[in-house]
Design a protein around this motif. Structure first.
Motif, mmCIF file in Angstrom:
data_model
loop_
_atom_site.group_PDB
_atom_site.id
_atom_site.type_symbol
_atom_site.label_atom_id
_atom_site.label_comp_id
_atom_site.label_asym_id
_atom_site.label_seq_id
_atom_site.Cartn_x
_atom_site.Cartn_y
_atom_site.Cartn_z
ATOM 1 N N PHE A 117 0.838 -1.191 0.000
ATOM 2 C CA PHE A 117 0.000 0.000 0.000
ATOM 3 C C PHE A 117 0.879 1.249 0.000
ATOM 4 C CE2 PHE A 117 -2.511 -3.364 1.865
ATOM 5 C CZ PHE A 117 -3.736 -3.231 1.225
ATOM 6 N N GLU A 118 0.516 2.206 -0.851
ATOM 7 C CA GLU A 118 1.279 3.451 -0.959
ATOM 8 C C GLU A 118 0.321 4.633 -0.944
ATOM 9 O OE1 GLU A 118 4.477 5.606 -3.986
ATOM 10 O OE2 GLU A 118 4.001 3.473 -4.191
ATOM 11 N N LYS A 119 0.645 5.617 -0.121
ATOM 12 C CA LYS A 119 -0.213 6.786 0.035
ATOM 13 C C LYS A 119 -0.124 7.693 -1.194
ATOM 14 C CE LYS A 119 -1.274 10.403 3.416
ATOM 15 N NZ LYS A 119 -0.899 10.961 4.740
ATOM 16 N N THR A 157 -6.353 -1.698 13.586
ATOM 17 C CA THR A 157 -6.062 -1.073 12.307
ATOM 18 C C THR A 157 -6.307 -2.044 11.152
ATOM 19 O OG1 THR A 157 -4.376 0.320 13.325
ATOM 20 C CG2 THR A 157 -4.291 0.092 10.940
ATOM 21 N N ARG A 158 -7.014 -1.562 10.145
ATOM 22 C CA ARG A 158 -7.243 -2.372 8.954
ATOM 23 C C ARG A 158 -6.044 -2.263 8.023
ATOM 24 N NH1 ARG A 158 -12.905 -1.498 6.179
ATOM 25 N NH2 ARG A 158 -11.926 -3.045 4.831
ATOM 26 N N PHE A 159 -5.700 -3.406 7.418
ATOM 27 C CA PHE A 159 -4.554 -3.409 6.533
ATOM 28 C C PHE A 159 -4.945 -4.081 5.211
ATOM 29 C CE2 PHE A 159 0.363 -4.072 6.584
ATOM 30 C CZ PHE A 159 0.450 -3.295 5.444
ATOM 31 N N THR A 160 -4.694 -5.364 5.105
ATOM 32 C CA THR A 160 -4.952 -6.079 3.855
ATOM 33 C C THR A 160 -6.416 -6.018 3.437
ATOM 34 O OG1 THR A 160 -3.202 -7.604 4.539
ATOM 35 C CG2 THR A 160 -4.523 -8.242 2.638
ATOM 36 N N SER A 161 -7.325 -6.016 4.413
ATOM 37 C CA SER A 161 -8.758 -6.000 4.109
ATOM 38 C C SER A 161 -9.199 -4.712 3.426
ATOM 39 C CB SER A 161 -9.591 -6.228 5.370
ATOM 40 O OG SER A 161 -9.462 -5.137 6.260
ATOM 41 N N ASN A 194 -9.407 3.853 11.151
ATOM 42 C CA ASN A 194 -8.389 2.886 11.565
ATOM 43 C C ASN A 194 -7.758 2.142 10.390
ATOM 44 O OD1 ASN A 194 -8.949 3.412 14.337
ATOM 45 N ND2 ASN A 194 -10.694 2.013 14.233
ATOM 46 N N HIS A 195 -7.263 2.872 9.439
ATOM 47 C CA HIS A 195 -6.582 2.219 8.320
ATOM 48 C C HIS A 195 -5.118 2.661 8.267
ATOM 49 C CE1 HIS A 195 -6.434 5.913 5.911
ATOM 50 N NE2 HIS A 195 -7.687 6.130 6.264
ATOM 51 N N VAL A 196 -4.308 1.869 7.626
ATOM 52 C CA VAL A 196 -2.897 2.203 7.488
ATOM 53 C C VAL A 196 -2.726 3.315 6.455
ATOM 54 C CG1 VAL A 196 -2.129 -0.096 8.138
ATOM 55 C CG2 VAL A 196 -2.548 0.438 5.724
ATOM 56 N N ASP A 197 -1.575 3.981 6.491
ATOM 57 C CA ASP A 197 -1.259 5.006 5.502
ATOM 58 C C ASP A 197 -0.270 4.483 4.468
ATOM 59 O OD1 ASP A 197 -2.899 6.986 6.628
ATOM 60 O OD2 ASP A 197 -1.346 7.503 8.091
ATOM 61 N N GLY A 198 0.123 3.226 4.604
ATOM 62 C CA GLY A 198 1.062 2.625 3.675
ATOM 63 C C GLY A 198 1.758 1.455 4.333
ATOM 64 N N GLY A 199 2.498 0.697 3.548
ATOM 65 C CA GLY A 199 3.228 -0.440 4.095
ATOM 66 C C GLY A 199 3.043 -1.695 3.263
#
Length: 217
Positions: A117-119, A157-161, A194-199
């Motif tokens: 994931f990239e912002k 925090t939500r990531f792959t979903s 609650n989501h990621v901003d990248g990674g």
């Protein structure tokens, strides 16, 4: 070499019982594990698993009976049994999938998928997932993919979903083929807390569904 035949028979029966508790088919029982022993997910996102704890004690008891049933070669035998116990389910699944399985039951996954994931902007990300999926049946299989989050202790925090915001994704794998599935999306997360901003995420897990039937991979 055999000291007590009854102990050996009892040990074998208990090991078979233990294997049946969390047999890795049709679903992958270790997806949400936080702590595990052999094939038992002792703890997951919901807490401790009583069945897994019981299974762990039964497994240890079976090994004790195995040792008591032998007059020598204890360490070597225990090592061989542990290896066979770990690998046998996957051998049985492989045989089943390559002979009589059909539909999504004939689908396998190498477990090494990745998502990155990239912002782009404040509430916008690009998401790209790559999965290697195989169809072992003699017919094409079509199914939908829904991504699952790996559990992070103390975090919601939500990531792959996040990929599901543009899903589900329909995939077709041709008969007796292995396919590299690549999905790339621009994700609007303005309504997603609650989501990621990248990674990046490795060993990605997902659910496949076809006609009301589903499996967790």
């Amino acid at each position: 070499m055999i000291k007590n035949k009854n102990y050996l028979i009892a040990s074998g029966m208990i090991l078979i019982l233990c294997m049946s508790f969390y047999f890795p088919f049709p679903n992958a029982p270790m997806v949400y594990k936080r702590m595990a022993f052999m094939s038992f997910p002792i703890q997951d996102q919901d807490g401790y698993n009583v069945l897994a704890i019981i299974g762990s004690f039964l497994f240890i008891f079976a090994i004790v009976l195995l040792v008591k049933g032998l007059s020598n070669y204890h360490i070597r035998t225990v090592m061989i049994v542990a290896i066979v116990y770990s690998l046998l389910p996957f051998g049985l699944i492989k045989v089943y999938q390559e002979t009589i399985a059909d539909g999504i039951r004939a689908i396998s996954y190498d477990g090494k998928g990745t998502c990155d994931f990239e912002k782009i902007e404040e509430e916008e990300l690009t998401g790209e997932c790559n999965l290697l999926i195989s169809n072992h049946s003699g017919e094409p299989v079509t199914f939908d993919i829904e991504f699952l989050d790996t559990f992070f202790p103390g975090s919601e925090t939500r990531f792959t979903s996040l990929m599901n915001e543009n899903g589900p994704y329909t995939v077709t794998i041709e008969a007796n083929r292995k396919k590299s599935v690549s999905l790339k999306e621009v994700l609007d997360l303005s309504d997603i807390p609650n989501h990621v901003d990248g990674g990046s995420s490795t060993e990605v897990h997902f659910k496949i569904e076809d006609g009301g039937k589903e499996r967790i991979m």
